[in-house]
Design an enzyme around this catalytic site. Structure first.
Site, PDB file in Angstrom:
ATOM      1  N   HIS A 403      17.805  38.188  46.083  1.00  8.22           N
ATOM      2  CA  HIS A 403      17.620  37.630  44.737  1.00  8.22           C
ATOM      3  C   HIS A 403      18.001  38.681  43.676  1.00  8.22           C
ATOM      4  O   HIS A 403      18.843  38.426  42.816  1.00  8.22           O
ATOM      5  CB  HIS A 403      16.158  37.199  44.579  1.00  8.22           C
ATOM      6  CG  HIS A 403      15.805  36.657  43.223  1.00  8.22           C
ATOM      7  ND1 HIS A 403      15.531  35.338  42.994  1.00  8.22           N
ATOM      8  CD2 HIS A 403      15.678  37.267  42.014  1.00  8.22           C
ATOM      9  CE1 HIS A 403      15.262  35.153  41.717  1.00  8.22           C
ATOM     10  NE2 HIS A 403      15.337  36.320  41.091  1.00  8.22           N
ATOM     11  N   GLU A 404      17.396  39.830  43.778  1.00  3.09           N
ATOM     12  CA  GLU A 404      17.648  40.868  42.767  1.00  3.09           C
ATOM     13  C   GLU A 404      19.096  41.342  42.827  1.00  3.09           C
ATOM     14  O   GLU A 404      19.703  41.648  41.798  1.00  3.09           O
ATOM     15  CB  GLU A 404      16.683  42.048  42.937  1.00  3.09           C
ATOM     16  CG  GLU A 404      15.216  41.690  42.710  1.00  3.09           C
ATOM     17  CD  GLU A 404      14.939  41.053  41.360  1.00  3.09           C
ATOM     18  OE1 GLU A 404      15.677  41.318  40.400  1.00  3.09           O
ATOM     19  OE2 GLU A 404      13.988  40.247  41.281  1.00  3.09           O
ATOM     20  N   HIS A 407      21.298  39.178  40.748  1.00  5.79           N
ATOM     21  CA  HIS A 407      21.310  39.570  39.334  1.00  5.79           C
ATOM     22  C   HIS A 407      22.224  40.781  39.130  1.00  5.79           C
ATOM     23  O   HIS A 407      22.973  40.862  38.162  1.00  5.79           O
ATOM     24  CB  HIS A 407      19.904  39.960  38.874  1.00  5.79           C
ATOM     25  CG  HIS A 407      18.968  38.811  38.697  1.00  5.79           C
ATOM     26  ND1 HIS A 407      19.296  37.689  37.989  1.00  5.79           N
ATOM     27  CD2 HIS A 407      17.684  38.629  39.113  1.00  5.79           C
ATOM     28  CE1 HIS A 407      18.257  36.859  37.985  1.00  5.79           C
ATOM     29  NE2 HIS A 407      17.278  37.403  38.670  1.00  5.79           N
ATOM     30  N   HIS A 410      25.828  39.945  39.241  1.00  5.57           N
ATOM     31  CA  HIS A 410      26.156  39.223  38.012  1.00  5.57           C
ATOM     32  C   HIS A 410      26.425  40.229  36.873  1.00  5.57           C
ATOM     33  O   HIS A 410      27.451  40.171  36.191  1.00  5.57           O
ATOM     34  CB  HIS A 410      24.988  38.301  37.659  1.00  5.57           C
ATOM     35  CG  HIS A 410      25.305  37.263  36.626  1.00  5.57           C
ATOM     36  ND1 HIS A 410      24.387  36.354  36.195  1.00  5.57           N
ATOM     37  CD2 HIS A 410      26.433  36.997  35.927  1.00  5.57           C
ATOM     38  CE1 HIS A 410      24.924  35.551  35.291  1.00  5.57           C
ATOM     39  NE2 HIS A 410      26.171  35.941  35.100  1.00  5.57           N
TER      40      HIS A 410
END
Ligand SMILES: [Zn+2]
Length: 619
Positions: A403-404, A407, A410
């Site tokens: 998940h992290e 980010h 991105h």
């Protein structure tokens, strides 16, 4: 411009207490020297900050003088912003890694002051630009010197009819601290003053049912204990229902004040307009989630069957689908899993993952004084993203890592492909890149295991995400909207009205009338427990992001390269487009029904598989 830090939903929802581990080595802490060689270098840079803030100050009265001047002032401002963000980044990371380090706290305090002085220096920007007459503004927007700032300019000026005069703005600025009142009362009452009772569990253990204990024991294997813990916890809130209601009502009055002051039709419109998301996206989400409640009910029925319960109570929902425990994973194993899981995103994406380990972007393990939870900070534009985790060797840690990293990738793509002023991306798009990777991890596990029990565990995790992130958050968003509307129609939000509204919706979502979940009226008070209601109209984005990422991942996995390239181009676009346009570039239209169709079909597929495994196991 907000600081691009993305905390996980789990970290925000749970009151997690991190246990201490001794396994961290220097390799598994982050390397902040990429930002500044040491504190002395940081201090030197901090002392020089005046040299780039002063030119921003001198833009006062100049911002809208000419296209030439405006371009120059934007350049000056964003250059200063980038430097200050880097200063803050270093101090923030140091203080997060060890909050007990007084030196780190001092740096953070100093960095905060520098932020404030930059913001003050730039404060005339908006009103001077908004003050441009319409015709003149158009010549600015189309001026070649301002080409790179086109969206920045449009984004400032589109709020024109909601912007007050200079005096009006000054008054609004005075209200900022006042507006925080209800949130502060909520936190003080909830975390300091609620007299949580102690209950005796079936194990003989006596437990004070505070928030962390509630999070833990609501997953107890004993139905009686779960029920007891739920009653004790929400019973405590009920004892303060009038206080919570008065505070809630005052928070909604705050939103009404800004709605009226800024000339919006509704509180929801005022809130969503900040990031230019149309209200129809909000209502579409609620309409679609409501229509798909039968899938939630089917999942809950399966849960009930597996748990062997005669009836399903609201206190039973937090149990996992199976008791099957996932294996534990060292961080080295997690890195390998992540590498394999993100393969559908291509070699370049995988190489960013490798870089993040080689260049030590990540602070991996829990440590004394370290903040709990996990986050990604992508604010160091010229350097690289930083990730903080409290890696715990369990399945959830692996999922949080993916998940992290979503980010981080991105931010990485955005920084590499966009100028600084478009590098930060809107929240509405942010949680897509992270939850997308959770889907990839889940798909990777499902593909690589033959063990039906483990498969059921993974399917259970995915289905539970639908329950907590899609249905529960949509239900919150629904409640939030309903009570704001009630208030706008002239109702006072009394404890009775809040209870009734909450309970009606709770029953509607969890299928009380359909015989799915038996909702005890005591849980009408749950509205008092949810901190997110104080960040008005924020939670709907958890649902829309989840739906968007699930649909996009579905497309990438089934359609391949073309869908992948669209998705990556959305990551690369950063904040250079409005939220809905970003997602359109990625391949889906969040104002329509398609993303919901794809995501709920994915949920249905997971349900089919889970039910099949359960049927086989029963044979
Ligand atoms: Zn996140």
């Amino acid at each position: 411009m907000a600081r691009p830090i993305h905390f996980t939903l789990a970290a925000l929802l749970a009151f997690s207490s991190s246990s201490l581990h001794a396994e961290g080595t220097a390799e598994e802490t982050w390397d902040l020297s990429a930002l500044y060689a040491n504190d002395a270098a940081w201090n030197k840079a901090a002392e020089a900050s005046d040299s780039f803030i002063k030119p921003v100050k001198s833009c006062k009265g100049q911002w809208a003088k000419s296209p030439n001047k405006l371009a120059e002032c934007f350049d000056t401002y964003f250059k200063a912003h980038k430097e200050v963000a880097r200063l803050y980044n270093y101090a923030f990371q140091k203080a997060s890694a060890n909050g007990e380090d007084p030196n780190a706290q001092a740096l953070k305090g100093k960095a905060g002051k520098i932020w404030a002085s930059l913001e003050e220096a730039a404060s005339p920007m908006q009103s001077e630009i908004i003050g441009l007459p319409e015709k003149k503004l158009q010549t600015f927007i189309n001026h070649p010197l301002l080409k790179t700032y086109k969206l920045t300019l449009e984004n400032i000026t589109r709020k024109r009819k909601h912007t007050l005069s200079a005096e009006g703005n000054q008054l609004l600025a005075y209200s900022t601290e006042l507006a925080e009142g209800s949130r502060e009362v909520f936190h003080a009452l909830t975390t300091l003053n609620l007299p949580f009772p102690t209950v005796k569990l079936s194990t003989g253990e006596s437990v004070e049912v505070n928030a962390p204990a509630f999070s833990k024991y609501r997953q107890s294997s004993s139905a009686d204990d779960r029920d007891k813990v739920f009653r004790a916890f929400f019973g405590t809130y009920k004892g303060f229902r009038e206080t919570y209601a008065a505070n809630f009502n005052s928070m909604v009055n705050r939103d009404a004040f800004y709605r009226k002051a800024k000339n919006y039709n509704s509180d929801v419109e005022a809130s969503l307009d900040a990031s230019n998301v149309p209200v129809s996206v909000y209502s579409k989400m609620i309409e679609q989630v409501r229509a798909n409640r039968p899938l939630l009910w089917r999942y809950l029925k399966l849960k009930q069957k597996l748990m062997g319960l005669k009836e399903l109570k609201y206190s039973d929902l937090y149990l996992p689908l199976t008791n099957e425990k996932a294996p534990s994973y060292s961080f080295d194993e997690a890195k390998k899993l992540a590498f394999a899981a993100v393969a559908p995103l291509g070699k370049e994406y995988q190489s960013i993952l490798e870089r993040s380990n080689k260049e030590r972007w990540i602070d991996v393990y829990p440590a004394k004084g370290k903040v709990s939870g996990a986050y990604m900070d992508g604010s160091a534009y010229d350097v690289h993203p930083y990730l903080l985790m409290n890696y715990n060797n369990d399945y959830e840690s692996v999922s949080t890592y993916l998940h992290e990293f979503g980010h981080a990738a991105h931010s990485y793509y955005s920084s590499k492909n966009q100028p600084y002023h478009y590098a930060d991306y809107p929240t509405f798009a942010a949680e897509v890149a992270s939850t997308f990777n959770e889907v990839l991890l889940s798909e990777h596990f499902l593909k690589s295991t033959q063990d039906p029990k483990f498969k059921l565990f993974i399917l259970g995790q995915a289905l539970e995400s639908f329950r907590t992130t899609v249905f529960r958050q949509a239900f919150f968003a629904d409640f939030e909207w309903t009570v704001h509307e009630l208030a706008q129609k002239g109702n006072t939000l009394t404890a009775d009205l809040l209870d009734k509204t909450y309970l009606d919706l709770l029953k509607l979502y969890y299928g009380d009338a359909e015989g799915v979940v038996k909702v005890d009226p005591l849980y009408a008070i749950e509205w008092a427990y949810i901190p997110h209601f104080y960040n008005n109209f924020y939670v709907f984005q958890y649902t829309t992001s989840f739906i968007a990422s699930n649909a996009l991942a579905g497309k990438v996995l089934t359609e391949g390269e073309k869908a992948r390239d669209s998705y990556l181009s959305m990551l690369k676009a950063g904040g250079s487009l409005y939220p809905l346009d970003l997602l359109k570039l990625g391949g889906i239209d969040m104002s329509g029904t398609e993303p919901y169709k794809i995501s709920f079909a994915n949920m249905e597929k997971a349900l089919d598989e889970a039910e099949k495994i359960v049927a086989e196991m029963k044979k």
